[in-house]
Scaffold this motif. Structure first.
Motif, PDB file in Angstrom:
ATOM      1  N   ASP A   2       2.627   6.418   7.137  1.00  0.00           N
ATOM      2  CA  ASP A   2       1.782   5.657   6.219  1.00  0.00           C
ATOM      3  C   ASP A   2       2.441   5.661   4.838  1.00  0.00           C
ATOM      4  N   PRO A   3       3.178   4.591   4.518  1.00  0.00           N
ATOM      5  CA  PRO A   3       3.928   4.599   3.255  1.00  0.00           C
ATOM      6  C   PRO A   3       3.035   4.726   2.017  1.00  0.00           C
ATOM      7  N   VAL A   4       1.785   4.241   2.097  1.00  0.00           N
ATOM      8  CA  VAL A   4       0.904   4.327   0.922  1.00  0.00           C
ATOM      9  C   VAL A   4       0.526   5.778   0.661  1.00  0.00           C
ATOM     10  N   VAL A   5       0.220   6.512   1.729  1.00  0.00           N
ATOM     11  CA  VAL A   5      -0.092   7.940   1.587  1.00  0.00           C
ATOM     12  C   VAL A   5       1.134   8.682   1.046  1.00  0.00           C
ATOM     13  N   GLN A   6       2.306   8.355   1.590  1.00  0.00           N
ATOM     14  CA  GLN A   6       3.547   8.988   1.144  1.00  0.00           C
ATOM     15  C   GLN A   6       3.793   8.700  -0.341  1.00  0.00           C
ATOM     16  N   PHE A   7       3.583   7.445  -0.746  1.00  0.00           N
ATOM     17  CA  PHE A   7       3.783   7.088  -2.155  1.00  0.00           C
ATOM     18  C   PHE A   7       2.865   7.911  -3.052  1.00  0.00           C
ATOM     19  N   ALA A   8       1.586   8.007  -2.659  1.00  0.00           N
ATOM     20  CA  ALA A   8       0.616   8.750  -3.473  1.00  0.00           C
ATOM     21  C   ALA A   8       1.024  10.220  -3.583  1.00  0.00           C
ATOM     22  N   GLU A   9       1.494  10.781  -2.466  1.00  0.00           N
ATOM     23  CA  GLU A   9       1.927  12.191  -2.489  1.00  0.00           C
ATOM     24  C   GLU A   9       3.137  12.379  -3.390  1.00  0.00           C
ATOM     25  N   MET A  10       4.101  11.460  -3.278  1.00  0.00           N
ATOM     26  CA  MET A  10       5.305  11.573  -4.106  1.00  0.00           C
ATOM     27  C   MET A  10       4.969  11.398  -5.580  1.00  0.00           C
ATOM     28  N   ALA A  11       4.060  10.459  -5.870  1.00  0.00           N
ATOM     29  CA  ALA A  11       3.687  10.226  -7.269  1.00  0.00           C
ATOM     30  C   ALA A  11       3.114  11.512  -7.875  1.00  0.00           C
ATOM     31  N   ARG A  12       2.284  12.194  -7.102  1.00  0.00           N
ATOM     32  CA  ARG A  12       1.718  13.463  -7.600  1.00  0.00           C
ATOM     33  C   ARG A  12       2.811  14.510  -7.731  1.00  0.00           C
ATOM     34  N   ALA A  13       3.729  14.524  -6.756  1.00  0.00           N
ATOM     35  CA  ALA A  13       4.802  15.530  -6.761  1.00  0.00           C
ATOM     36  C   ALA A  13       5.693  15.392  -8.003  1.00  0.00           C
ATOM     37  N   VAL A  14       5.872  14.163  -8.504  1.00  0.00           N
ATOM     38  CA  VAL A  14       6.741  13.997  -9.675  1.00  0.00           C
ATOM     39  C   VAL A  14       5.956  14.075 -10.983  1.00  0.00           C
ATOM     40  N   GLY A  15       4.669  14.411 -10.898  1.00  0.00           N
ATOM     41  CA  GLY A  15       3.920  14.687 -12.120  1.00  0.00           C
ATOM     42  C   GLY A  15       2.992  13.593 -12.590  1.00  0.00           C
ATOM     43  N   SER A  16       2.834  12.527 -11.792  1.00  0.00           N
ATOM     44  CA  SER A  16       1.870  11.493 -12.171  1.00  0.00           C
ATOM     45  C   SER A  16       0.492  11.878 -11.640  1.00  0.00           C
ATOM     46  N   THR A  17      -0.540  11.265 -12.221  1.00  0.00           N
ATOM     47  CA  THR A  17      -1.883  11.361 -11.654  1.00  0.00           C
ATOM     48  C   THR A  17      -2.042  10.115 -10.798  1.00  0.00           C
ATOM     49  N   CYS A  18      -2.303  10.274  -9.492  1.00  0.00           N
ATOM     50  CA  CYS A  18      -2.422   9.084  -8.652  1.00  0.00           C
ATOM     51  C   CYS A  18      -3.847   8.954  -8.129  1.00  0.00           C
ATOM     52  N   LEU A  19      -4.477   7.824  -8.435  1.00  0.00           N
ATOM     53  CA  LEU A  19      -5.864   7.592  -8.020  1.00  0.00           C
ATOM     54  C   LEU A  19      -5.919   6.380  -7.107  1.00  0.00           C
ATOM     55  N   ARG A  20      -6.456   6.583  -5.894  1.00  0.00           N
ATOM     56  CA  ARG A  20      -6.587   5.450  -4.967  1.00  0.00           C
ATOM     57  C   ARG A  20      -7.963   4.835  -5.156  1.00  0.00           C
ATOM     58  N   VAL A  21      -7.992   3.536  -5.402  1.00  0.00           N
ATOM     59  CA  VAL A  21      -9.257   2.842  -5.686  1.00  0.00           C
ATOM     60  C   VAL A  21      -9.326   1.559  -4.863  1.00  0.00           C
ATOM     61  N   PRO A  22     -10.575   1.116  -4.525  1.00  0.00           N
ATOM     62  CA  PRO A  22     -10.702  -0.057  -3.650  1.00  0.00           C
ATOM     63  C   PRO A  22     -10.361  -1.382  -4.338  1.00  0.00           C
ATOM     64  N   ASP A  23     -10.668  -1.510  -5.622  1.00  0.00           N
ATOM     65  CA  ASP A  23     -10.413  -2.797  -6.276  1.00  0.00           C
ATOM     66  C   ASP A  23     -10.186  -2.600  -7.780  1.00  0.00           C
ATOM     67  N   LEU A  24      -9.961  -3.705  -8.483  1.00  0.00           N
ATOM     68  CA  LEU A  24      -9.636  -3.611  -9.911  1.00  0.00           C
ATOM     69  C   LEU A  24     -10.797  -3.044 -10.729  1.00  0.00           C
ATOM     70  N   ALA A  25     -12.033  -3.375 -10.312  1.00  0.00           N
ATOM     71  CA  ALA A  25     -13.193  -2.852 -11.046  1.00  0.00           C
ATOM     72  C   ALA A  25     -13.221  -1.330 -10.947  1.00  0.00           C
ATOM     73  N   ALA A  26     -12.927  -0.819  -9.757  1.00  0.00           N
ATOM     74  CA  ALA A  26     -12.890   0.632  -9.563  1.00  0.00           C
ATOM     75  C   ALA A  26     -11.716   1.242 -10.326  1.00  0.00           C
ATOM     76  N   ALA A  27     -10.597   0.500 -10.402  1.00  0.00           N
ATOM     77  CA  ALA A  27      -9.447   0.976 -11.172  1.00  0.00           C
ATOM     78  C   ALA A  27      -9.831   1.128 -12.638  1.00  0.00           C
ATOM     79  N   ASP A  28     -10.579   0.163 -13.136  1.00  0.00           N
ATOM     80  CA  ASP A  28     -11.033   0.201 -14.523  1.00  0.00           C
ATOM     81  C   ASP A  28     -11.908   1.434 -14.772  1.00  0.00           C
ATOM     82  N   GLN A  29     -12.839   1.655 -13.841  1.00  0.00           N
ATOM     83  CA  GLN A  29     -13.723   2.824 -13.966  1.00  0.00           C
ATOM     84  C   GLN A  29     -12.928   4.119 -13.924  1.00  0.00           C
ATOM     85  N   ALA A  30     -12.006   4.205 -12.966  1.00  0.00           N
ATOM     86  CA  ALA A  30     -11.202   5.422 -12.815  1.00  0.00           C
ATOM     87  C   ALA A  30     -10.385   5.679 -14.078  1.00  0.00           C
TER      88      ALA A  30
END
Lengths: 196, 455
Positions: free
Chosen positions: A33-61
């Motif tokens: 699952d490349p999306v799961v892998q991307f999220a894990e790698m993003a956290r591993a390199v020091g980013s905060t990674c938040l998975r959200v369903p849509d842009l409205a949720a992205a805004d809230q997050a």
């Protein structure tokens, strides 16, 4: 012109017999699952990674993050996610962006193997936005996540202008190898990974 | 002073040598951990080697293609035969625009050309902006490592330096707070600079783009604030296609610092809006190296620095023991091609263990090249007379069985009869930190003959 011709002549004189380009086929990695892998790698390199369903949720997050709440000056280049406290296009010189607390911008694609995000700055009012801001938030569509760098370069079209692979917050380890986040660019990087 | 003499000075501080060795070995360990996560690592290395071999075999065509495409995007391409010409071009660009303040990101090429002193002598203020390079600049030193320029310094020393030069509080030793001091100071330089100069990691022939890689974002700050961007590029940096970057970038950050990706991998295609991009393409001895079939592979180097980290001699002698500004195995291969007389000690600054060759992401046969250089230096008569005599004698002894047997017998006899101090002098450096072994009573041949009959 003399220098150019002399160098080219010397290079042609010096080069050995022609060797074939081996191509890049057959290289690369595939993840379940490349999306799961991307999220894990993003956290591993020091980013905060938040998975959200849509842009409205992205805004809230984004608004829930301390860097967003504490930001006095911010710029968003993603409609509906975060907000601009001033019009960056009205700023004449990029130098005036010094002290910008938060910049929000989109990624064209993202890479699962190393968490790199392709940022095309051509639509930016100022190229400097991604690096001059104290904190950054990058909006990534999950559908644009590719497995590896080979896939990424297959999709990228290079034209006149500036673009980069951004791997997370700015880093250095130049003093006794101690990792310090926030060297010259962003002190933190939030990745808003939007489904669909 | 050659490598052995400088290394001897470095080795006086045993505790520091141990610390240096460990600090640098940590980079090797990080690389190993990163490489192990990549299933096609060895295939990548082979492909990177082959792409570089191809690119170097057609370098003239690719340089022309690169120039054509870069110009089409609005960049200006300059050509410099040597360091002096490079410096003159850069200074000309700055002088024409009245630039007095320049920010630079890391570029071993400009170190090689001696750009900083050249510009400073002409009234231009330069700030090196990579943190490690800034530290060594403030300390009036060259980089001691091509990726981690200030790796030879301890945090206490950086703290004292920043206190003296940047006015930070006395006794500051925390790397995070020291980095913050540098960030604030360099931000001021970025905002005040009228031009930014970067090196180039890759030039793409197919697209006319240049790619610059950093973790700190200093190249990005230096090119997105001032209106003028000068990129200094060695001719060997050109690769055929953008797709080739997939191969090199997967190797580079993992090899250099053990990260899956660099933080900023910046692709410049032409100048930014309202700005200028000047690319200075520099030869400075590279075409001559290309013309040496035995050594041209060294031009494939992507400057990850891992051959330094893995080298037992580099780790225990430090970057300043080398007579060339690129230390370690790759520097010791490149330097004698430039000036065999000045750098004649470098091919011997190696145990030929081959570890450098094993870690090189583009599979340069470094230890073979070091060995080849030893032969070339000997043929040029550049080997120290003592070493030459020892080699001649050894060669003679190994050629005749009777002489070999006689020499062994004499050596065993001498070790039993002569005083230890005299023997130590005879054995050169070997007894500096260890005893000579106790000689066996008989040789292997004698033992064999006694127990199994005549061979």
């Amino acid at each position: 012109m003399a220098a150019r011709d002399e160098i080219l002549a010397a290079v042609r004189r010096g080069a050995g017999p022609a060797v074939e380009h081996p191509g890049t086929a057959g290289l690369g990695v595939r993840f379940a699952d490349p999306v799961v892998q991307f999220a894990e790698m993003a956290r591993a390199v020091g980013s905060t990674c938040l998975r959200v369903p849509d842009l409205a949720a992205a805004d809230q997050a984004l608004r829930a993050l301390p860097v967003s709440q504490q930001a006095r000056r911010s710029v968003s280049l993603v409609p509906g996610v975060g907000a601009s406290t001033f019009d960056p296009a009205a700023v004449a010189e990029p130098h005036a962006l010094d002290g910008l607390d938060l910049a929000v911008f989109p990624a064209g694609l993202a890479v699962a193997e190393n968490a790199a995000m392709w940022i095309d700055t051509r639509p930016f009012p100022h190229q400097a936005l991604y690096v001059v801001a104290e904190h950054i938030a990058v909006v990534v569509r999950a559908s644009t996540v590719v497995h590896d760098m080979h896939q990424a370069y297959e999709r990228i079209r290079h034209g006149k202008g500036f673009a980069l692979f951004l791997g997370g917050p700015s880093k250095t380890a130049d003093i006794e190898q101690a990792l310090v986040v926030g060297a010259h660019g962003a002190r933190s990087c939030a990745v808003l990974l939007v489904e669909g | 002073m050659g490598h052995p003499e400088s290394a001897a000075l470095f080795l006086r501080d045993t505790e520091r040598v141990h610390w240096h060795d460990q600090a640098i070995w940590f980079l090797r360990q990080k690389r190993d951990a990163a490489a192990r996560t990549v299933p096609d690592w060895e295939a990548l290395r082979e492909r990177a080697e082959a792409i570089k071999a191809h690119a170097l075999s057609r370098l003239g065509d690719y340089l022309e293609e690169f120039e054509r495409n870069a110009v089409a995007h609005g960049a200006v391409v300059h050509w410099a035969r040597d360091g002096e010409e490079h410096n003159r071009i850069v200074h000309g660009l700055l002088a024409e625009r009245g630039v007095t303040r320049l920010v630079k990101s890391k570029s071993m090429l400009t170190e090689e050309c001696g750009l900083n002193p050249y510009l400073e002598a002409r009234g231009i203020e330069i700030a090196d902006t990579d943190l490690g390079e800034r530290i060594v600049q403030l300390n009036h030193q060259p980089p001691s490592h091509i990726v981690a320029p200030a790796i030879h310094m301890r945090r206490e020393e950086v703290g004292a330096l920043f206190h003296a030069t940047l006015g930070s509080p006395e006794g500051l030793t925390d790397p995070t707070r020291l980095t913050e001091v540098a960030r604030k100071d360099l931000r001021r330089h970025f905002l005040g600079a009228q031009a930014g100069l970067t090196g180039v990691n890759f030039g793409i022939a197919e697209t006319g783009g240049v790619v610059v890689v950093t973790n700190e974002g200093n190249a990005d700050m230096g090119t997105s604030l001032p209106p003028l961007h000068i990129a200094s590029m060695g001719i060997e940096k050109v690769i055929p296609r953008a797709a080739d970057l997939g191969v090199f970038l997967r190797l580079l950050a993992r090899s250099a610092v053990g990260q899956p990706s660099s933080i900023y991998t910046s692709h410049f295609h032409g100048p930014r809006r309202g700005g200028e991009l000047h690319i200075v393409v520099v030869d400075n001895g590279r075409s001559q190296l290309l013309g040496q079939p035995a050594h041209r592979r060294a031009l494939a180097c992507i400057r990850c620095g891992q051959c330094l980290n893995t080298c037992p001699v580099y780790r225990r002698s430090g970057g300043y023991s080398y007579t060339w500004l690129i230390p370690g195995p790759i520097g010791s291969v490149l330097a004698p091609a430039r000036d065999p007389v000045s750098h004649r000690s470098l091919p011997f600054a190696s145990t030929l263990c081959g570890s450098c060759t094993d870690v090189c992401p583009v599979r340069i046969d470094l230890h073979h090249q070091l060995y080849a250089w030893r032969g070339e230096l000997a043929r040029k008569g550049l080997i120290d007379p003592g070493k030459r005599l020892a080699m001649r004698l050894t060669s003679l002894v190994f050629r005749f069985t009777w002489l070999y047997a006689l020499a062994g017998r004499l050596a065993r006899l001498a070790q039993r009869l002569l005083p230890a101090r005299f023997l130590a002098r005879l054995s050169g450096g070997w007894t500096r930190q260890r005893e000579l072994p106790v000689p066996p009573r008989e040789s292997f041949r004698e033992l064999y003959r006694r127990t199994r009959g005549r061979p």
